[in-house]
Write an enzyme that holds these catalytic residues in place. Structure first.
Site, mmCIF file in Angstrom:
data_model
loop_
_atom_site.group_PDB
_atom_site.id
_atom_site.type_symbol
_atom_site.label_atom_id
_atom_site.label_comp_id
_atom_site.label_asym_id
_atom_site.label_seq_id
_atom_site.Cartn_x
_atom_site.Cartn_y
_atom_site.Cartn_z
ATOM 1 N N TYR A 181 0.833 -1.199 0.000
ATOM 2 C CA TYR A 181 0.000 0.000 0.000
ATOM 3 C C TYR A 181 0.874 1.258 0.000
ATOM 4 O O TYR A 181 0.667 2.181 -0.801
ATOM 5 C CB TYR A 181 -0.915 -0.004 1.221
ATOM 6 C CG TYR A 181 -1.956 1.091 1.224
ATOM 7 C CD1 TYR A 181 -3.113 0.973 0.465
ATOM 8 C CD2 TYR A 181 -1.788 2.242 1.986
ATOM 9 C CE1 TYR A 181 -4.076 1.976 0.459
ATOM 10 C CE2 TYR A 181 -2.742 3.245 1.994
ATOM 11 C CZ TYR A 181 -3.883 3.108 1.228
ATOM 12 O OH TYR A 181 -4.829 4.109 1.231
ATOM 13 N N LYS A 205 1.020 3.955 -3.100
ATOM 14 C CA LYS A 205 0.614 5.352 -2.940
ATOM 15 C C LYS A 205 1.785 6.309 -3.168
ATOM 16 O O LYS A 205 1.608 7.425 -3.666
ATOM 17 C CB LYS A 205 0.003 5.568 -1.551
ATOM 18 C CG LYS A 205 -1.338 4.867 -1.362
ATOM 19 C CD LYS A 205 -2.372 5.322 -2.381
ATOM 20 C CE LYS A 205 -3.746 4.746 -2.096
ATOM 21 N NZ LYS A 205 -4.777 5.243 -3.041
#
Length: 257
Positions: free
Chosen positions: A161, A165
């Site tokens: 994640y 991002k």
């Protein structure tokens, strides 16, 4: 004297929201309530409820279309439908993302690829196809929803994640550089924790929640209103000279050691 009235207005604009779950829904609500017409593009548009009523209450228009952000044909079809219905797409918000909680040493290939595909490839494919329409218009506002975890690490479970991002942030900066000549701005909003269906179990853990809030100078987590205010600002003509930026909506975490 220059006119500053309604400088942050999105009234009369056409906004496309990619992703209806989690944060996509309140963002769609905010645009409708502030005078924009809205297309929500999602894998299961039939499950979206309430937005048509909000559109009618605010004398705006709403359309839900089926779209898979990992399928170019699907995205092109959704863009074509949106343009045929509304004539243009002024604003794109990429709000679809996923996370799978696993320790770095246990993160298998398949799960890694799934997170990276949705969070990075999906953003690119959607920007690319909607961007073609914006380039033809010589106007566009793109807002990608990132996360504070694109800038700060955490103890465990976020390796894919955080990486995805972080990639979205840099993708946004590069796209801003390439498309500025077409009158398109591209920015990222990076919030700290906002309660959504996928993280509510964490925020319901009192120890987790208390430790989180202790780190936030303003003493609370991010609200949906905090997020949509940032998205509306970057989507408005008031932000026409703001591009390639990462706007952290974090209550001051990144300002405090």
């Amino acid at each position: 004297m220059e006119e500053f009235k309604d400088i942050f207005s999105v009234k009369g604009k056409v906004a496309m929201i990619a992703g209806a779950g989690g944060l996509g829904y309140p963002i769609a609500c905010a645009f409708l309530q502030n005078g924009a017409d809205v297309i929500v593009a999602a894998r299961n548009p039939e499950k979206i409820t309430g937005l048509q009523e909000i559109a009618e209450e605010n004398h705006t228009r709403y359309l839900a279309v089926r779209m898979d952000i990992l399928d170019t044909v699907s995205i092109r079809s959704a863009v074509d439908t949106a343009v045929k219905t509304f004539g243009r797409i002024d604003i794109l918000v990429n709000a679809a993302d996923i996370n799978v909680l696993k320790k770095a040493e246990e993160y298998d290939d398949e799960t890694w690829d799934k997170v990276m595909d949705v969070n990075v490839k999906g953003v690119h494919l959607t920007c690319r196809e909607v961007g073609k329409q914006m380039i033809s218009q010589k106007y566009g506002r793109i807002v990608n929803i990132s996360s504070l975890k694109s800038l700060l690490g955490t103890h465990q479970d976020y390796i894919a994640y955080c990486a995805s991002k972080g990639a979205v942030n840099m993708y946004t900066k590069q796209l801003a550089c390439e498309w500025a000549k077409y009158g398109i701005t591209c920015n990222t909003v990076a919030p700290t924790f906002i309660r959504t269906p996928i993280n509510s179990f964490q925020l319901d853990d009192k120890e987790f929640y208390d430790n989180l809030v202790k780190r936030i100078p303003l003493g609370r987590i991010c609200s949906q209103k905090d997020l949509v205010a940032a998205v509306l600002y970057l989507s408005s003509d008031g932000a026409s000279f703001v591009t390639g930026q990462i706007l952290t909506v974090d209550g001051g975490i990144t300002a405090c050691q």
